[in-house]
Motif scaffolding. Structure first.
Motif, PDB file in Angstrom:
ATOM      1  N   THR A  61       0.818  -1.207   0.000  1.00  0.00           N
ATOM      2  CA  THR A  61       0.000   0.000   0.000  1.00  0.00           C
ATOM      3  C   THR A  61       0.853   1.259   0.000  1.00  0.00           C
ATOM      4  OG1 THR A  61      -1.730  -1.179   1.215  1.00  0.00           O
ATOM      5  CG2 THR A  61      -1.839   1.222   1.215  1.00  0.00           C
ATOM      6  N   LEU A  62       1.956   1.252   0.780  1.00  0.00           N
ATOM      7  CA  LEU A  62       2.827   2.417   0.851  1.00  0.00           C
ATOM      8  C   LEU A  62       3.438   2.735  -0.515  1.00  0.00           C
ATOM      9  CD1 LEU A  62       4.170   4.578   2.585  1.00  0.00           C
ATOM     10  CD2 LEU A  62       6.013   2.939   3.087  1.00  0.00           C
ATOM     11  N   GLU A  63       3.858   1.689  -1.241  1.00  0.00           N
ATOM     12  CA  GLU A  63       4.444   1.906  -2.568  1.00  0.00           C
ATOM     13  C   GLU A  63       3.417   2.485  -3.542  1.00  0.00           C
ATOM     14  OE1 GLU A  63       7.744  -1.412  -3.393  1.00  0.00           O
ATOM     15  OE2 GLU A  63       5.867  -2.272  -2.684  1.00  0.00           O
ATOM     16  N   VAL A  64       2.193   1.985  -3.472  1.00  0.00           N
ATOM     17  CA  VAL A  64       1.132   2.516  -4.328  1.00  0.00           C
ATOM     18  C   VAL A  64       0.866   3.968  -3.988  1.00  0.00           C
ATOM     19  CG1 VAL A  64      -1.292   2.285  -4.985  1.00  0.00           C
ATOM     20  CG2 VAL A  64       0.098   0.235  -4.629  1.00  0.00           C
ATOM     21  N   GLY A  65       0.877   4.296  -2.683  1.00  0.00           N
ATOM     22  CA  GLY A  65       0.680   5.681  -2.275  1.00  0.00           C
ATOM     23  C   GLY A  65       1.741   6.609  -2.839  1.00  0.00           C
ATOM     24  N   TRP A  66       2.984   6.171  -2.868  1.00  0.00           N
ATOM     25  CA  TRP A  66       4.054   6.992  -3.433  1.00  0.00           C
ATOM     26  C   TRP A  66       3.870   7.174  -4.931  1.00  0.00           C
ATOM     27  CZ3 TRP A  66       6.961  10.366  -1.286  1.00  0.00           C
ATOM     28  CH2 TRP A  66       7.344  10.243   0.048  1.00  0.00           C
ATOM     29  N   MET A  67       3.382   6.148  -5.626  1.00  0.00           N
ATOM     30  CA  MET A  67       3.135   6.274  -7.060  1.00  0.00           C
ATOM     31  C   MET A  67       2.073   7.344  -7.331  1.00  0.00           C
ATOM     32  SD  MET A  67       3.307   2.503  -8.735  1.00  0.00           S
ATOM     33  CE  MET A  67       4.902   1.697  -8.971  1.00  0.00           C
TER      34      MET A  67
END
Length: 463
Positions: free
Chosen positions: A305-311
Motif C-alpha cells: 500500500t505504501l508503494e502505491v501511495g508513493w506512485m
C-alpha cells in the motif's frame, strides 16, 4: 517598442494582486489540507474519544459531504454580498470551526464541528477563486490561477505527510489548530488586499434549487465513494440514482425560477460551456485513474500500500510542478493551445497502461508524472478561459459551477470505470485491465473536441 511586441508581451501583475492570490491561496490550501489531514488521526481520535471505528470514519466523510452541500450557494451569496465579503465570512467561520474541532470532547461534537468546517470550506475555496478572477485582467489570470491551483492540488497530496508529522510531535487537536494562525493572518490582511466584489440586491434565494442541489451533489458523491470502496450495492446505486435525479430536477427548476440558485444560462456561452466540459472530463480522467490504479497494483502485483501511495504522489507532484508553467503559458499563448497540449499529453500517457504488466517501474513513474502534467495543462487553462468569458457579477456562479463540474466529473469517471470493473469477469485477479484502460482513453479522447473549440477562439487583448 513595436506593435508586434506589444501584442505578445505578457502584462505584469501588480504586487497587491499577487498578495491577494497568496492570501486566498493560503486559505484554499488550508481547506484542501483538511480533506486528508485527519485520515491518519482516526485511530487516535477513536481511542481518545472512545468511539467505534465505523462511526469515527465520519470525521472525514462529514467534512467532504458538507463541502458539497454548501457549494451551490456560492453563486447567490457571492452576488448578494460580494465574493470578497463571502470569502471573509467563510474564512472566519472556517477558523472558528477549526478551534471548535480541536476543543471537541465527544465524537458527536467533533463530527458536528467538522460539518461546520466543511460548509465554510465549500464557500471559501470557490469564493477565493472568484475574487481573483474579478481582480485581474484576462492575460494575468492564468499565472494567478496556476498559483491558486498549486495550493489546491498540493493540499490533498501533502496532507497525510503533515498529519503524520504532527501526530509524531503532538496530539490530534493540533491537526485543526494549525489552521488558526493562517486564518487570522489572512483576515488581518484581507481589508487591504482582498476586494469586496460586485453585489446585486435583485438576486433572491432559490430555496427549491438549494434543496435539490444540496441533496443531489452530496448523494452522488457519497454513492460514488461507496461504489469505489466496496463495489456496486443497493446503497451506493440508490444514492447515485437519487443524486442524479435531484440534479436533473434542479436543471428543470432553474428554467422556471425567476432567480435560479445558479445561472445555468452561462452554458449558452460557448467558451464557458467548452471550458466546463474540459473540467468535467479532466475530473473523470483523474479520479477514474485514482480508482483504477490502486485496484490494479494491490490485486495484480505484489506492491504494498505504501508503494502505491508513493506512485499516486508522483501523479500529484506532476500536476503541482506543471501548474505555474501552465499559468504562464496560458497568459502568453491563450488557454486553447495549452489545454490542447494537455489533452495530447493525456492521450499519449494513457497508451503505456495497455502494456502495464511489462513496463518498468521507472517508465511507469515517468508516465504518472507526465500524466499529472497533462491534467494540470488541461484543467487550469480551461478554468481560466471560463472565468475570462463571464462578467464580474457572474463570477460567483461561474466558480460554483466549475467546482461542481469538477466533482461531478470525478464521480462520473469513478462510476463508469467501476461499472467496467464489475462487468469484467475475473478482472481483478488477471493482468488484463485493457478494457478499463480503454475507458480512460475514451475519456481522454473526448476532451479533444472542447479543447479544439478553445483553440479556435480569437486571442484576447493584453490589457
Amino acid at each position: 517598442m513595436s506593435t508586434m511586441t506589444q501584442s505578445t508581451e505578457i502584462p505584469s501583475i501588480p504586487g497587491k494582486i499577487w498578495l491577494c492570490g497568496a492570501i486566498t491561496g493560503a486559505t484554499a490550501l488550508m481547506a484542501m489540507l483538511d480533506s486528508t489531514l485527519a485520515n491518519l488521526a482516526l485511530e487516535s481520535i477513536r481511542v481518545d474519544l472512545g468511539a467505534d471505528l465505523s462511526a469515527v470514519q465520519w470525521v472525514v466523510s462529514a467534512y467532504l459531504v458538507a463541502m458539497a452541500v454548501s457549494l451551490p450557494a456560492v453563486g447567490w451569496l457571492g452576488a448578494r454580498f460580494g465574493c470578497g465579503q463571502l470569502w471573509i465570512g467563510s474564512t472566519v467561520a472556517f477558523t472558528v470551526a477549526s478551534c471548535l474541532c480541536a476543543a471537541s470532547q465527544t465524537l458527536s461534537m467533533l463530527i458536528a464541528t467538522r460539518v461546520l468546517q466543511g460548509l465554510a470550506a465549500g464557500l471559501m475555496v470557490p469564493a477565493g477563486q472568484a475574487v481573483l478572477a474579478s481582480a485581474t485582467g484576462p492575460r494575468q489570470l492564468g499565472r494567478l490561477m496556476g498559483v491558486l491551483g498549486l495550493a489546491v492540488s498540493l493540499g490533498p497530496a501533502i496532507g497525510p505527510a503533515i498529519g503524520g508529522f504532527l501526530l509524531e510531535i503532538a496530539t490530534w487537536p493540533w491537526l485543526f489548530l494549525i489552521n488558526v494562525p493562517i486564518g487570522i493572518v489572512a483576515l488581518v490582511l484581507a481589508p487591504t488586499f482582498v476586494p469586496r466584489g460586485v453585489t446585486s440586491d435583485k438576486r433572491r434565494i432559490d430555496f427549491l434549487g438549494l434543496i435539490l442541489l444540496g441533496i443531489g451533489i452530496p448523494s452522488l458523491l457519497l454513492g460514488t465513494a461507496r461504489l469505489a470502496e466496496g463495489g456496486a450495492n443497493y446503497t451506493s446505486v440508490f444514492a447515485i440514482v437519487a443524486g442524479g435525479f435531484a440534479i436533473l430536477g434542479y436543471a428543470f427548476n432553474s428554467r422556471l425560477a425567476k432567480t435560479p440558485l445558479l445561472e445555468l444560462s452561462l452554458f449558452r456561452n460557448g467558451t464557458f460551456a467548452s471550458a466546463t466540459s474540459l473540467v468535467v472530463l479532466t475530473g473523470a480522467n483523474m479520479y477514474g485513474l485514482l480508482l483504477l490504479l490502486p485496484m490494479y497494483f494491490l490485486n495484480v502485483t505484489d506492491l504494498r500500500t505504501l508503494e502505491v501511495g508513493w506512485m499516486l504522489f508522483v501523479l500529484g507532484l506532476g500536476s503541482s510542478v506543471a501548474l505555474p508553467v501552465a499559468g504562464w503559458a496560458t497568459d502568453r499563448f491563450g488557454a486553447g493551445p495549452v489545454s490542447a497540449s494537455g489533452v495530447a499529453l493525456l492521450i499519449a500517457t494513457t497508451l503505456p497502461f495497455f502494456w502495464l504488466p511489462w513496463i518498468s517501474k521507472t517508465t511507469l513513474l515517468t508516465c504518472l508524472f507526465l500524466r499529472g502534467t497533462g491534467l494540470a495543462w488541461t484543467q487550469m487553462p480551461a478554468m481560466t478561459a471560463a472565468y475570462g468569458s463571464v462578467e464580474k457579477v457572474q463570477m460567483g456562479d461561474a466558480s460554483a459551477l466549475l467546482n461542481i463540474a469538477q466533482r461531478i466529473g470525478g464521480a462520473m469517471g469513478a462510476i463508469l470505470l467501476g461499472i467496467g470493473i464489475d462487468n469484467g469477469e475475473d478482472l481483478l485477479v488477471s493482468e488484463d485491465f485493457s478494457m478499463v484502460f480503454a475507458g480512460i482513453m475514451g475519456i481522454s479522447v473526448a476532451a479533444v473536441a472542447p479543447a479544439f473549440w478553445l483553440v479556435m477562439q480569437p486571442s484576447r487583448p493584453s490589457t
